[in-house]
Motif scaffolding. Sequence first.
Motif, PDB file in Angstrom:
ATOM      1  N   LYS A 252       0.823 -15.311  11.000  1.00  0.00           N
ATOM      2  CA  LYS A 252       1.746 -14.181  11.132  1.00  0.00           C
ATOM      3  C   LYS A 252       1.194 -13.119  12.086  1.00  0.00           C
ATOM      4  O   LYS A 252       1.945 -12.331  12.639  1.00  0.00           O
ATOM      5  N   LEU A 253      -0.111 -13.114  12.268  1.00  0.00           N
ATOM      6  CA  LEU A 253      -0.777 -12.118  13.116  1.00  0.00           C
ATOM      7  C   LEU A 253      -1.313 -12.728  14.404  1.00  0.00           C
ATOM      8  O   LEU A 253      -2.226 -12.194  15.018  1.00  0.00           O
TER       9      LEU A 253
ATOM     10  N   TRP B  30      -1.582  -6.094   5.571  1.00  0.00           N
ATOM     11  CA  TRP B  30      -0.140  -5.870   5.446  1.00  0.00           C
ATOM     12  C   TRP B  30       0.337  -4.785   6.396  1.00  0.00           C
ATOM     13  O   TRP B  30       1.415  -4.880   6.960  1.00  0.00           O
ATOM     14  N   ARG B  31      -0.484  -3.760   6.579  1.00  0.00           N
ATOM     15  CA  ARG B  31      -0.105  -2.674   7.513  1.00  0.00           C
ATOM     16  C   ARG B  31       0.063  -3.197   8.935  1.00  0.00           C
ATOM     17  O   ARG B  31       0.872  -2.687   9.691  1.00  0.00           O
TER      18      ARG B  31
ATOM     19  N   THR C  87       0.763  -6.465   9.729  1.00  0.00           N
ATOM     20  CA  THR C  87       1.624  -7.636   9.797  1.00  0.00           C
ATOM     21  C   THR C  87       3.086  -7.234   9.936  1.00  0.00           C
ATOM     22  O   THR C  87       3.597  -6.490   9.091  1.00  0.00           O
ATOM     23  N   PRO C  88       3.754  -7.703  10.979  1.00  0.00           N
ATOM     24  CA  PRO C  88       5.173  -7.389  11.140  1.00  0.00           C
ATOM     25  C   PRO C  88       5.976  -7.767   9.892  1.00  0.00           C
ATOM     26  O   PRO C  88       5.836  -8.869   9.361  1.00  0.00           O
ATOM     27  N   GLY C  89       6.771  -6.826   9.421  1.00  0.00           N
ATOM     28  CA  GLY C  89       7.619  -7.055   8.257  1.00  0.00           C
ATOM     29  C   GLY C  89       6.924  -6.886   6.916  1.00  0.00           C
ATOM     30  O   GLY C  89       7.562  -7.026   5.874  1.00  0.00           O
ATOM     31  N   GLU C  90       5.625  -6.580   6.902  1.00  0.00           N
ATOM     32  CA  GLU C  90       4.911  -6.441   5.635  1.00  0.00           C
ATOM     33  C   GLU C  90       4.380  -5.035   5.392  1.00  0.00           C
ATOM     34  O   GLU C  90       3.658  -4.802   4.425  1.00  0.00           O
ATOM     35  N   GLY C  91       4.747  -4.105   6.241  1.00  0.00           N
ATOM     36  CA  GLY C  91       4.327  -2.722   6.035  1.00  0.00           C
ATOM     37  C   GLY C  91       4.802  -2.164   4.705  1.00  0.00           C
ATOM     38  O   GLY C  91       4.137  -1.336   4.087  1.00  0.00           O
TER      39      GLY C  91
END
Length: 126
Positions: free
Chosen positions: A27-28, A83-84, A86-90
Amino acid sequence: MMLAKLTVWYNTRCPVCDAGIDWQRNKLLALVRAGTIEFRDINEQPDALAQFGATLDDIRRRLHATDEAGGLIVGADVAIALWRLTPGEGWLAALFGNRAALPFTRFVYDRFADLLFAWNKRSGRW
């Protein structure tokens, strides 16, 4: 926004940890390719975090990371940092990393990590 470098240390011998980090790394991928985030297997460099007093078992038990300033991040705080970024996981970072939820998040993470560590030891994954 300029992102600081983050190096995440984890245990590839743990199938749950390895799969989770592999999923997160995918994801990153853009940040990994840019060198902003690096994922490293602690089993390849067991003394990598010795200057922080972290033993191999400490890192096998909980995620550890170092930031660009050389600071150490441990456990749930590593997950929140990821999470901060990762797109969509903020929203996960906001939900579980806020001032009210953070003590609970750390407690739950640590208990799960303890169970996973014990399971890996019983299964001979060292």
